[in-house]
Design an enzyme around this catalytic site. Sequence first.
Site, PDB file in Angstrom:
ATOM      1  N   CYS A 161      -6.700  -4.786  13.444  1.00  0.00           N
ATOM      2  CA  CYS A 161      -6.519  -4.728  11.992  1.00  0.00           C
ATOM      3  C   CYS A 161      -7.193  -3.439  11.503  1.00  0.00           C
ATOM      4  CB  CYS A 161      -7.151  -5.967  11.374  1.00  0.00           C
ATOM      5  SG  CYS A 161      -7.016  -6.020   9.595  1.00  0.00           S
TER       6      CYS A 161
ATOM      7  N   CYS B 287     -11.053   0.237  -2.291  1.00  0.00           N
ATOM      8  CA  CYS B 287      -9.674  -0.057  -2.708  1.00  0.00           C
ATOM      9  C   CYS B 287      -9.600   0.049  -4.231  1.00  0.00           C
ATOM     10  CB  CYS B 287      -9.294  -1.473  -2.265  1.00  0.00           C
ATOM     11  SG  CYS B 287      -7.530  -1.847  -2.400  1.00  0.00           S
TER      12      CYS B 287
ATOM     13  N   GLY C 183      -8.202  -1.354   1.981  1.00  0.00           N
ATOM     14  CA  GLY C 183      -7.356  -0.385   1.288  1.00  0.00           C
ATOM     15  C   GLY C 183      -5.897  -0.769   1.191  1.00  0.00           C
ATOM     16  N   GLU C 184      -5.173   0.005   0.381  1.00  0.00           N
ATOM     17  CA  GLU C 184      -3.741  -0.203   0.190  1.00  0.00           C
ATOM     18  C   GLU C 184      -3.009   0.944   0.902  1.00  0.00           C
ATOM     19  OE1 GLU C 184      -1.399  -2.335  -0.909  1.00  0.00           O
ATOM     20  OE2 GLU C 184      -0.041  -0.726  -0.366  1.00  0.00           O
TER      21      GLU C 184
ATOM     22  N   SER D 139       1.114  -3.700   5.646  1.00  0.00           N
ATOM     23  CA  SER D 139       1.005  -4.724   4.611  1.00  0.00           C
ATOM     24  C   SER D 139       0.743  -4.057   3.270  1.00  0.00           C
ATOM     25  CB  SER D 139      -0.148  -5.671   4.948  1.00  0.00           C
ATOM     26  OG  SER D 139      -0.247  -6.684   3.973  1.00  0.00           O
TER      27      SER D 139
ATOM     28  N   SER E 218       1.815  -8.971   0.475  1.00  0.00           N
ATOM     29  CA  SER E 218       0.786  -9.903   0.014  1.00  0.00           C
ATOM     30  C   SER E 218       1.282 -10.545  -1.268  1.00  0.00           C
ATOM     31  CB  SER E 218      -0.527  -9.150  -0.217  1.00  0.00           C
ATOM     32  OG  SER E 218      -1.000  -8.647   1.017  1.00  0.00           O
ATOM     33  N   LEU E 219       1.999 -11.623  -1.120  1.00  0.00           N
ATOM     34  CA  LEU E 219       2.685 -12.233  -2.268  1.00  0.00           C
ATOM     35  C   LEU E 219       1.714 -13.080  -3.094  1.00  0.00           C
ATOM     36  CD1 LEU E 219       5.544 -12.440  -3.487  1.00  0.00           C
ATOM     37  CD2 LEU E 219       5.861 -14.540  -2.154  1.00  0.00           C
TER      38      LEU E 219
HETATM   39  N1  SAH Z   1      -3.727  -3.813   0.404  1.00  0.00           N
HETATM   40  C1  SAH Z   1      -2.843  -4.307   1.451  1.00  0.00           C
HETATM   41  C2  SAH Z   1      -3.524  -4.373   2.789  1.00  0.00           C
HETATM   42  C3  SAH Z   1      -4.647  -5.402   2.879  1.00  0.00           C
HETATM   43  S1  SAH Z   1      -4.093  -6.709   3.863  1.00  0.00           S
HETATM   44  C4  SAH Z   1      -2.310  -5.657   1.032  1.00  0.00           C
HETATM   45  O1  SAH Z   1      -2.763  -6.176   0.019  1.00  0.00           O
HETATM   46  O2  SAH Z   1      -1.399  -6.157   1.672  1.00  0.00           O
HETATM   47  C5  SAH Z   1      -5.323  -7.887   3.694  1.00  0.00           C
HETATM   48  C6  SAH Z   1      -4.699  -9.254   3.490  1.00  0.00           C
HETATM   49  O3  SAH Z   1      -5.721 -10.236   3.335  1.00  0.00           O
HETATM   50  C7  SAH Z   1      -3.853  -9.282   2.238  1.00  0.00           C
HETATM   51  O4  SAH Z   1      -2.748 -10.123   2.400  1.00  0.00           O
HETATM   52  C8  SAH Z   1      -4.845  -9.894   1.284  1.00  0.00           C
HETATM   53  O5  SAH Z   1      -4.220 -10.396   0.148  1.00  0.00           O
HETATM   54  C9  SAH Z   1      -5.492 -10.942   2.133  1.00  0.00           C
HETATM   55  N2  SAH Z   1      -6.769 -11.405   1.602  1.00  0.00           N
HETATM   56  C10 SAH Z   1      -7.597 -10.731   0.794  1.00  0.00           C
HETATM   57  N3  SAH Z   1      -8.695 -11.469   0.518  1.00  0.00           N
HETATM   58  C11 SAH Z   1      -8.560 -12.623   1.183  1.00  0.00           C
HETATM   59  C12 SAH Z   1      -9.386 -13.770   1.320  1.00  0.00           C
HETATM   60  N4  SAH Z   1     -10.560 -13.831   0.735  1.00  0.00           N
HETATM   61  N5  SAH Z   1      -8.936 -14.780   2.091  1.00  0.00           N
HETATM   62  C13 SAH Z   1      -7.757 -14.674   2.736  1.00  0.00           C
HETATM   63  N6  SAH Z   1      -6.944 -13.615   2.658  1.00  0.00           N
HETATM   64  C14 SAH Z   1      -7.332 -12.599   1.880  1.00  0.00           C
END
Ligand code: SAH
Length: 378
Positions: A108, A115, A170-171, A202, A224-225
């Site tokens: 990962c 972010c 990060g994004e 993602s 990340s829906l």
């Molecule tokens: N910014 C991108 C990449 C990060 S991915 C994105 O949002 O997709 C990290 C993943 O973990 C995302 O799906 C995010 O929403 C999820 N996530 C973030 N915080 C979390 C938490 N506390 N518990 C479970 N999943 C979480």
Amino acid sequence: MNTNLIGLSPDELKSALIAAGVAEKAAPMRARQLWNWIYVHGARDFAAMTNLAKDFRATMAECFVLARPEIVSEQISNDGTRKWLLRTGPGIEFETVFIPEPGRGTLCVSSQVGCTLNCRFCHTGTQKLVRNLTAAEIVGQLMIARDALGDWPSTGENRRVTNVVMMGMGEPLYNFENVKAALALVTDGDGLALSKRRVTLSTAGVVPLIARAGREIGSALAISLHAVRDEIRDVIVPLNKKYPLKELLEACRTYPGVSNARRITFEYVMLKGINDSLADARELVKVIRGIPAKINLIPFNPWPGAPYECSDWEQIEKFAQIVNRAGYASPVRTPRGRDIMAACGQLKSESVKQRASERLAEEKMAVMRSAELARMPS
Ligand code: SAH
């Protein structure tokens, strides 16, 4: 400072060699040899490149470096997950996580330090953006993992890192060029050699860049829906106010290359009383109808001060059942590495944003200090 060869594209590498005095005619072959040492064998210095002439190696060492991020700390979870805190300069610290599973291993990878998105349930979201990672810093995360796991050469059988997910800090789409350059290295058949299908990008939903990512990066896509109604998504993923659900789902429907063989993953974090009702589950299957998809239900991973709780297990199962009956694979992701704060959404470093001038001053000081140390009698 010497140029880092890690992170350069094949063309950039050739140009760098020519600039260092390698004859134009010899440059393509030299570049191929270096490439093989760097990305197939994981060479960490030029001296290790034993089939290259000694004086060529010496020239290389004078002009270039093979700089990887430095490991600040390594933590190993009781489930075997490993987390590395890496550093590439004063205040530039970021995390990478290796998740071993039977028959495969997923790395990962982070794309930014901090972010900008401020998703309410995400720990990284509480850290302001310090800066984008460079292509070298992104690909360097895979190289560090291969070093630590003894996972060279990249072409070997039974590799430990088989998949890469851009799901760290990060994004990735807000660092498009560097992520694109890094993933080109990760998936280069003559180098690190991971198949594009085993690399997933993602995004929280940067709609205008999704199609471009499909065309130019061509990895698998995860979204990340986390919510299926704008009122809720606006709160938990504030980026939704800019790019609402309807636009996001349209971008998924038209993602280049999407098909039943190449499905989009929708990630859905289970937050108690927020997005986990059975009505939400039914709405979820309704809104994604027609998109080749799988749904990853992620039990919320807690962090200090988090404003949410994880849904009850029974509720997660009922939710999953509705999604499943509608014909979608809906595995509930087993939380990994929670004990070392390495699970989804738990990553964060202590780095803070400094003014560029402050950072430069610190970098200079660090260089002076190490020069001083080098002069000290040992
Ligand atoms: N910014 C991108 C990449 C990060 S991915 C994105 O949002 O997709 C990290 C993943 O973990 C995302 O799906 C995010 O929403 C999820 N996530 C973030 N915080 C979390 C938490 N506390 N518990 C479970 N999943 C979480």
